[in-house]
Scaffold this motif. Structure first.
Motif, PDB file in Angstrom:
ATOM      1  N   PHE A   1       0.873  -1.180   0.000  1.00 55.43           N
ATOM      2  CA  PHE A   1       0.000   0.000   0.000  1.00 55.43           C
ATOM      3  C   PHE A   1       0.905   1.224   0.000  1.00 55.43           C
ATOM      4  CE2 PHE A   1      -3.934  -2.301   1.400  1.00 55.43           C
ATOM      5  CZ  PHE A   1      -4.752  -1.755   0.422  1.00 55.43           C
ATOM      6  N   PHE A   2       0.386   2.325  -0.490  1.00 55.67           N
ATOM      7  CA  PHE A   2       1.143   3.579  -0.488  1.00 55.67           C
ATOM      8  C   PHE A   2       0.692   4.488   0.646  1.00 55.67           C
ATOM      9  CE2 PHE A   2       1.741   2.355  -4.904  1.00 55.67           C
ATOM     10  CZ  PHE A   2       2.932   2.938  -5.291  1.00 55.67           C
ATOM     11  N   ARG A   3       1.563   5.403   0.983  1.00 53.29           N
ATOM     12  CA  ARG A   3       1.234   6.562   1.804  1.00 53.29           C
ATOM     13  C   ARG A   3       1.832   7.798   1.114  1.00 53.29           C
ATOM     14  NH1 ARG A   3      -1.822   3.365   3.831  1.00 53.29           N
ATOM     15  NH2 ARG A   3      -2.023   2.890   6.048  1.00 53.29           N
ATOM     16  N   THR A   4       1.445   8.984   1.589  1.00 56.09           N
ATOM     17  CA  THR A   4       2.015  10.232   1.072  1.00 56.09           C
ATOM     18  C   THR A   4       2.502  11.038   2.264  1.00 56.09           C
ATOM     19  OG1 THR A   4       0.301  10.135  -0.627  1.00 56.09           O
ATOM     20  CG2 THR A   4       1.561  12.196  -0.473  1.00 56.09           C
ATOM     21  N   THR A   5       3.711  11.594   2.173  1.00 54.65           N
ATOM     22  CA  THR A   5       4.246  12.343   3.315  1.00 54.65           C
ATOM     23  C   THR A   5       3.524  13.691   3.453  1.00 54.65           C
ATOM     24  OG1 THR A   5       5.976  13.204   1.877  1.00 54.65           O
ATOM     25  CG2 THR A   5       6.566  11.328   3.243  1.00 54.65           C
ATOM     26  N   THR A   6       3.257  14.054   4.692  1.00 56.80           N
ATOM     27  CA  THR A   6       2.569  15.336   4.950  1.00 56.80           C
ATOM     28  C   THR A   6       3.564  16.439   5.286  1.00 56.80           C
ATOM     29  OG1 THR A   6       2.414  14.758   7.273  1.00 56.80           O
ATOM     30  CG2 THR A   6       0.504  14.204   5.889  1.00 56.80           C
ATOM     31  N   LYS A   7       4.840  16.052   5.506  1.00 58.96           N
ATOM     32  CA  LYS A   7       5.876  17.023   5.864  1.00 58.96           C
ATOM     33  C   LYS A   7       7.231  16.390   5.562  1.00 58.96           C
ATOM     34  CE  LYS A   7       5.381  15.406  10.607  1.00 58.96           C
ATOM     35  NZ  LYS A   7       4.604  15.540  11.766  1.00 58.96           N
ATOM     36  N   ASP A   8       8.297  17.199   5.649  1.00 59.82           N
ATOM     37  CA  ASP A   8       9.633  16.628   5.499  1.00 59.82           C
ATOM     38  C   ASP A   8       9.854  15.630   6.640  1.00 59.82           C
ATOM     39  OD1 ASP A   8       9.856  18.413   3.485  1.00 59.82           O
ATOM     40  OD2 ASP A   8      11.320  19.722   4.461  1.00 59.82           O
ATOM     41  N   VAL A   9      10.505  14.529   6.326  1.00 59.20           N
ATOM     42  CA  VAL A   9      10.729  13.532   7.383  1.00 59.20           C
ATOM     43  C   VAL A   9      12.083  12.860   7.168  1.00 59.20           C
ATOM     44  CG1 VAL A   9       9.274  11.888   6.091  1.00 59.20           C
ATOM     45  CG2 VAL A   9       9.814  11.401   8.456  1.00 59.20           C
ATOM     46  N   ASP A  10      12.712  12.517   8.287  1.00 63.43           N
ATOM     47  CA  ASP A  10      14.025  11.882   8.265  1.00 63.43           C
ATOM     48  C   ASP A  10      13.845  10.392   8.539  1.00 63.43           C
ATOM     49  OD1 ASP A  10      16.458  10.778   9.479  1.00 63.43           O
ATOM     50  OD2 ASP A  10      17.232  12.824   9.361  1.00 63.43           O
ATOM     51  N   VAL A  11      14.282   9.555   7.617  1.00 59.24           N
ATOM     52  CA  VAL A  11      14.206   8.101   7.838  1.00 59.24           C
ATOM     53  C   VAL A  11      15.631   7.552   7.822  1.00 59.24           C
ATOM     54  CG1 VAL A  11      13.303   5.886   7.005  1.00 59.24           C
ATOM     55  CG2 VAL A  11      11.958   7.972   6.676  1.00 59.24           C
TER      56      VAL A  11
ATOM     57  N   GLY B   1      18.314   8.841   8.566  1.00 61.20           N
ATOM     58  CA  GLY B   1      19.275   9.792   8.004  1.00 61.20           C
ATOM     59  C   GLY B   1      18.945  10.253   6.595  1.00 61.20           C
ATOM     60  N   VAL B   2      17.971   9.625   5.949  1.00 57.87           N
ATOM     61  CA  VAL B   2      17.584  10.041   4.587  1.00 57.87           C
ATOM     62  C   VAL B   2      16.418  11.017   4.698  1.00 57.87           C
ATOM     63  CG1 VAL B   2      16.674   9.256   2.364  1.00 57.87           C
ATOM     64  CG2 VAL B   2      18.299   7.821   3.615  1.00 57.87           C
ATOM     65  N   LYS B   3      16.524  12.138   3.956  1.00 61.26           N
ATOM     66  CA  LYS B   3      15.453  13.142   4.031  1.00 61.26           C
ATOM     67  C   LYS B   3      14.414  12.900   2.940  1.00 61.26           C
ATOM     68  CE  LYS B   3      17.383  16.570   6.843  1.00 61.26           C
ATOM     69  NZ  LYS B   3      17.912  15.544   7.733  1.00 61.26           N
ATOM     70  N   LEU B   4      13.161  12.696   3.365  1.00 64.95           N
ATOM     71  CA  LEU B   4      12.049  12.601   2.417  1.00 64.95           C
ATOM     72  C   LEU B   4      11.332  13.948   2.453  1.00 64.95           C
ATOM     73  CD1 LEU B   4      12.745   9.615   3.070  1.00 64.95           C
ATOM     74  CD2 LEU B   4      10.314   9.110   3.059  1.00 64.95           C
ATOM     75  N   GLY B   5      10.973  14.451   1.276  1.00 66.63           N
ATOM     76  CA  GLY B   5      10.299  15.752   1.242  1.00 66.63           C
ATOM     77  C   GLY B   5       8.810  15.616   1.506  1.00 66.63           C
ATOM     78  N   GLU B   6       8.137  16.756   1.631  1.00 63.06           N
ATOM     79  CA  GLU B   6       6.680  16.746   1.831  1.00 63.06           C
ATOM     80  C   GLU B   6       5.972  16.385   0.519  1.00 63.06           C
ATOM     81  OE1 GLU B   6       4.983  20.601   2.627  1.00 63.06           O
ATOM     82  OE2 GLU B   6       2.991  19.720   2.267  1.00 63.06           O
ATOM     83  N   GLY B   7       4.862  15.680   0.607  1.00 69.38           N
ATOM     84  CA  GLY B   7       4.052  15.369  -0.576  1.00 69.38           C
ATOM     85  C   GLY B   7       4.661  14.298  -1.460  1.00 69.38           C
ATOM     86  N   GLU B   8       5.507  13.427  -0.869  1.00 66.86           N
ATOM     87  CA  GLU B   8       6.132  12.367  -1.671  1.00 66.86           C
ATOM     88  C   GLU B   8       5.420  11.033  -1.416  1.00 66.86           C
ATOM     89  OE1 GLU B   8      10.248  13.864  -2.951  1.00 66.86           O
ATOM     90  OE2 GLU B   8      10.512  13.105  -0.934  1.00 66.86           O
ATOM     91  N   LYS B   9       5.345  10.248  -2.469  1.00 71.48           N
ATOM     92  CA  LYS B   9       4.698   8.943  -2.360  1.00 71.48           C
ATOM     93  C   LYS B   9       5.684   7.920  -1.798  1.00 71.48           C
ATOM     94  CE  LYS B   9       0.419   9.139  -3.706  1.00 71.48           C
ATOM     95  NZ  LYS B   9      -0.716   8.464  -3.047  1.00 71.48           N
ATOM     96  N   VAL B  10       5.197   7.091  -0.875  1.00 66.80           N
ATOM     97  CA  VAL B  10       6.030   6.059  -0.254  1.00 66.80           C
ATOM     98  C   VAL B  10       5.316   4.714  -0.420  1.00 66.80           C
ATOM     99  CG1 VAL B  10       7.215   5.330   1.852  1.00 66.80           C
ATOM    100  CG2 VAL B  10       6.744   7.766   1.479  1.00 66.80           C
ATOM    101  N   LEU B  11       6.003   3.772  -1.048  1.00 68.33           N
ATOM    102  CA  LEU B  11       5.434   2.447  -1.269  1.00 68.33           C
ATOM    103  C   LEU B  11       5.875   1.522  -0.128  1.00 68.33           C
ATOM    104  CD1 LEU B  11       3.963   0.347  -2.979  1.00 68.33           C
ATOM    105  CD2 LEU B  11       5.985   0.174  -4.432  1.00 68.33           C
ATOM    106  N   LEU B  12       4.899   0.994   0.596  1.00 69.18           N
ATOM    107  CA  LEU B  12       5.207   0.136   1.741  1.00 69.18           C
ATOM    108  C   LEU B  12       5.027  -1.317   1.341  1.00 69.18           C
ATOM    109  CD1 LEU B  12       3.258   2.205   4.443  1.00 69.18           C
ATOM    110  CD2 LEU B  12       5.691   2.334   3.850  1.00 69.18           C
TER     111      LEU B  12
END
Ligand code: HEM
Length: 395
Positions: free
Chosen positions: A284-294, A296-307
């Motif tokens: 399933f996918f999610r979408t980031t609501t804000k910048d997030v650090d995973v 040490g990797v920076k994910l930007g806001e509004g990015e799709k993440v495939l889980l």
């Protein structure tokens, strides 16, 4: 100063036929690439390790569902159907709709279904065992949920085959699988919506209980229809694939079926192991609501993440002998039902179906033999079979 670490990049297309045919080696390479990987083919992030998948599913404030739980971002392109007001919603809307479904699916309500599910399972299994040979998918994995679940919701018998192809391919990209599913989507969608109205539902089913929440002021009439639709789109093909995968595992590993037959109390645990090992819902996918650090990797806001739920289920960091099917394993903690606020609201129904069916089979079947090669039904989100030719050796 930017302290972010370089992120791994992968060229894998997780919706290609080659990937869907045999995802496991690809899951391994994604897991080993790192906690979060950039999939350049789609310009999305992917998580395949148990820890990160579970963390993302439980952090709905950072990883939202309201922009869709598929590849498409509803805020950028219009969804192909009105979004689900539970699966594709965030709090506070989700909190309100979920409360209604959680109540309707209470342990007492599920228990009330048990006698009927067991009776139907006995009747179906008796008929199939008398035939000796049958198709494990059409005759069993499809036939059983298509009978008991719409009965429980209160849907009329006619046209139920419309419930099988609905929805799940649409979480992937607009590839050939999506196009094929969409080719007939219009009439199927119309049929389903016509069954979701108050007037069409049986007075004593789960569907009508959703409409009773309208009378109590918890939902609007239109929302109730949408929730019945969510029930029907989430509650059929998932269990069809789950039961089909269970039969396949038990035919492939006959010694595991022997263990089950000798210890029927393991049936419940065994279904969890099937869900872990051959997850009917893969991603399933999610979408980031804000910048997030995973990590040490920076994910930007509004990015799709495939889980990758199914990859998390075989993460050696979480499971011993992760690639071994073992019905005695404690497989709870697998990600196949998701977790967190969106964790599957119908999981007790799925468990009840499998317990009823495999309980009835355990009394009569000593062994399942495959009489031909099973074939796969490729799907962007689900994993399961199209055909599973079986012969049963009776007790
Ligand atoms: C083996 C069978 C099943 C599997 C593997 C499965 C899997 C899932 C997963 C992974 C989710 C979470 C989605 C997310 O986090 O975005 C989910 C949610 C959901 N499932 Fe199931 N499901 C199954 C059976 C059912 C059944 C039988 C029903 C109906 C009775 C059902 C109704 C739902 C609904 C309405 C949601 C949305 C919940 C929410 O967003 O709060 N599912 N399911």
């Amino acid at each position: 100063m930017d302290t972010s670490v370089a992120h791994p990049i992968s060229a894998i297309d997780p919706f290609s036929h080659a990937f869907l045919e045999d995802p496991y080696p690809h899951h391994e390479s994604l897991r080993e690439a790192g906690p979060v990987v950039w999939l350049e083919h789609y310009g999305i992030w992917a998580m395949a390790r148990h820890h990160e998948v579970r963390d993302a599913l439980t952090d709905w404030q950072t990883y939202c569902s309201g922009a869709g739980v598929g590849l498409s971002d509803f805020r950028k392109e219009p969804p192909w159907r009105p979004p689900s007001i539970i699966l594709e919603a965030d709090p506070p809307l989700h909190t309100r709709t979920r409360a209604v479904l959680t109540r309707i699916m209470s342990p007492a309500a599920i228990n009330a279904l048990r006698a009927t599910f067991e009776r139907e399972a006995e009747a179906l299994v008796c008929r199939l065992v008398a035939r000796r040979e049958f198709d494990g998918v059409a005759d069993l994995a499809e036939a059983f949920p298509l009978k008991v679940f719409p009965d429980a919701v209160g849907i009329s018998e006619q046209g139920r085959e419309n419930l099988l192809p609905y929805g799940s391919n649409s979480f992937g990209p607009r590839n050939d699988l999506f196009d094929k599913a969409m080719a007939n989507a219009g009439p199927v969608r119309d049929w389903i919506m016509s069954k979701c109205s108050r007037a069409a539902l049986a007075p004593d089913g789960l569907g009508m209980q959703i409409f009773e929440a309208v009378d109590a002021g918890e939902l609007t009439e239109a929302e109730a229809g949408m929730l019945v639709r969510s029930f029907l789109s989430a509650g059929i093909d998932t269990t069809v694939y789950g039961i089909g995968n269970a039969l396949y595992c038990l035919a492939r590993y006959p010694e595991q079926w022997t263990i089950l037959r000798e210890n029927p109390s393991l049936i419940r645990l065994a279904f969890e192991e099937v869900l872990r090992f051959e997850a009917p819902v893969q991603t399933f996918f999610r979408t980031t609501t804000k910048d997030v650090d995973v990590a040490g990797v920076k994910l930007g806001e509004g990015e799709k993440v495939l889980l990758f739920l199914a990859a998390a289920n075989r993460d050696p960091r979480r499971w011993e002998r992760a690639d071994t099917f073992d019905v005695r394993r404690r497989a709870t903690g697998h990600m196949t039902f998701g977790t967190g606020i969106h964790g599957c609201v119908g999981q007790a129904v799925a468990r009840l179906e499998s317990e009823a069916l495999f309980g009835a089979l355990a009394k009569r079947v000593a062994k399942f033999e495959m009489t031909g090669e099973p074939t796969r039904r490729l799907n962007n989100t689900l994993r399961g079979l199209d055909t599973l030719p079986l012969r049963v050796v009776t007790v």
